[in-house]
Write a protein that holds these residues in place. Sequence first.
Motif, PDB file in Angstrom:
ATOM      1  N   HIS A 223       0.820  -1.215   0.000  1.00 43.21           N
ATOM      2  CA  HIS A 223       0.000   0.000   0.000  1.00 43.21           C
ATOM      3  C   HIS A 223       0.858   1.271   0.000  1.00 43.21           C
ATOM      4  O   HIS A 223       0.344   2.362  -0.242  1.00 43.21           O
ATOM      5  CB  HIS A 223      -0.952   0.003   1.196  1.00 43.21           C
ATOM      6  CG  HIS A 223      -0.275   0.260   2.511  1.00 43.21           C
ATOM      7  ND1 HIS A 223       0.520  -0.675   3.133  1.00 43.21           N
ATOM      8  CD2 HIS A 223      -0.266   1.358   3.296  1.00 43.21           C
ATOM      9  CE1 HIS A 223       0.982  -0.160   4.264  1.00 43.21           C
ATOM     10  NE2 HIS A 223       0.527   1.068   4.389  1.00 43.21           N
ATOM     11  N   VAL A 327     -11.329   7.265  -8.595  1.00 43.06           N
ATOM     12  CA  VAL A 327     -10.193   6.721  -7.844  1.00 43.06           C
ATOM     13  C   VAL A 327      -8.909   7.024  -8.602  1.00 43.06           C
ATOM     14  O   VAL A 327      -8.688   6.486  -9.700  1.00 43.06           O
ATOM     15  CB  VAL A 327     -10.334   5.203  -7.630  1.00 43.06           C
ATOM     16  CG1 VAL A 327      -9.142   4.649  -6.861  1.00 43.06           C
ATOM     17  CG2 VAL A 327     -11.626   4.893  -6.880  1.00 43.06           C
ATOM     18  N   LYS A 330      -2.827   6.904  -7.132  1.00 46.66           N
ATOM     19  CA  LYS A 330      -2.270   6.660  -5.802  1.00 46.66           C
ATOM     20  C   LYS A 330      -3.248   5.880  -4.938  1.00 46.66           C
ATOM     21  O   LYS A 330      -2.839   5.006  -4.160  1.00 46.66           O
ATOM     22  CB  LYS A 330      -1.889   7.981  -5.136  1.00 46.66           C
ATOM     23  CG  LYS A 330      -0.688   8.661  -5.771  1.00 46.66           C
ATOM     24  CD  LYS A 330      -0.276   9.907  -5.000  1.00 46.66           C
ATOM     25  CE  LYS A 330       0.960  10.547  -5.631  1.00 46.66           C
ATOM     26  NZ  LYS A 330       1.376  11.775  -4.900  1.00 46.66           N
ATOM     27  N   GLN A 331      -4.535   6.175  -5.071  1.00 48.80           N
ATOM     28  CA  GLN A 331      -5.549   5.421  -4.336  1.00 48.80           C
ATOM     29  C   GLN A 331      -5.634   3.987  -4.849  1.00 48.80           C
ATOM     30  O   GLN A 331      -5.837   3.056  -4.074  1.00 48.80           O
ATOM     31  CB  GLN A 331      -6.901   6.120  -4.467  1.00 48.80           C
ATOM     32  CG  GLN A 331      -6.971   7.459  -3.749  1.00 48.80           C
ATOM     33  CD  GLN A 331      -8.227   8.239  -4.084  1.00 48.80           C
ATOM     34  OE1 GLN A 331      -8.730   8.188  -5.212  1.00 48.80           O
ATOM     35  NE2 GLN A 331      -8.749   8.973  -3.111  1.00 48.80           N
ATOM     36  N   LYS A 334      -2.801   2.008  -3.311  1.00 50.87           N
ATOM     37  CA  LYS A 334      -3.051   1.695  -1.900  1.00 50.87           C
ATOM     38  C   LYS A 334      -4.073   0.573  -1.763  1.00 50.87           C
ATOM     39  O   LYS A 334      -3.905  -0.340  -0.946  1.00 50.87           O
ATOM     40  CB  LYS A 334      -3.534   2.953  -1.171  1.00 50.87           C
ATOM     41  CG  LYS A 334      -3.585   2.802   0.339  1.00 50.87           C
ATOM     42  CD  LYS A 334      -3.719   4.142   1.032  1.00 50.87           C
ATOM     43  CE  LYS A 334      -3.598   3.974   2.539  1.00 50.87           C
ATOM     44  NZ  LYS A 334      -3.662   5.291   3.244  1.00 50.87           N
TER      45      LYS A 334
END
Length: 361
Positions: A223, A327, A330-331, A334
């Motif tokens: 993540h 989204v 980076k999301q 993760k």
Amino acid sequence: MSPPCQPHTRQHSNQRAEMDDPRSKSFLHLCDMISSMEESTLPCLVLLENVVGFETSGIGDSEEADHQNQQANRGSFQIWREALRKRKYNVAHFHLDPISIGLPNARPRHYTVAFRPGSLHQSRIKDATVSTRLNSLNLGTNQYQKLFALEVLQKPPTIHDEKALGNVPHTLPCIGDFLDADCKLESLKIPEKIWSKKIWSSSSAWCFDVVTPLHHRSACFTHSYGKFIRGTGSILYTGSLQAEESSISRKRDRTTAFLTLERPEDRVFDAEWSSSIDWERDMRYLSGTEIARLMGFPVSEPAVGMSAAGKDLNGESCRRFSFPDTVNVKQQWKLLGNSLNVKVAATVAEIGIKCLLCSDK
């Protein structure tokens, strides 16, 4: 289920204190529920995924710890085994890696498959489609049944590896087969603060895990991918892999040399290892959809040289995976870092379902 892995990871400062970690409470509550539920409400089949090391929670290496110490230092895994034993589940534990089922990504994980023999009845399956799919499974001679047994709490558990699955692939596809056909490079650029000469000319840069489209392996994505360098996942080199007849051919040879895998004991740091790399042009992060493919998700967006048609391994239409437009990358990183490999999970699920159905005949 996939309970929080942080109390059991190598990065955790004190794995032996995982019972005091608040993130362990939800899993311990589930163990308590399994121990106390009415028998008629118990699940027929239970699947668990966690990091390798979960099986030694609380006591360290269970093969070296004697039974008295196990009882004095009962960790989450021992409590989990006790709950399964109390409710008479047949259990098998596995340590599996996506590489063992043909995906070029390292993500070793612990899996537990547990079923209650004879507990599945057609009257409990309300969905006709599900019932039809279960009945269509080719049970044949179920070679997996011999892997299962009641937990023997006085002994350390037997952990099966990929050899127990049979048909381990001899070759792996290359990373290039999993790359986006239409890649949005701007969001995948590696920030200059990471690839500045101050960084790559120091020995700390040796923790970059660099792969090319021709490689047949990649590191585990966490993540923290895109946030930290060490141990968070591979970055992609897209430049030339051929030595050129020019004044920089020597540097180009150095570049291709560092991309060649060597044994750890044979590696020697070269302060000029990336001096010929154009970091803005030739190095990038992998996109969320590329990582998702490596983790076995049936991504709706096509990879290089592939169509977008949604077919499963049997050629049948199947649902496809995609990220919502809201989204960002980076999301996505993760979310995937906290996820699991769906093809490995599907493999152990099929093992459990087959054994459960065979036990109900």
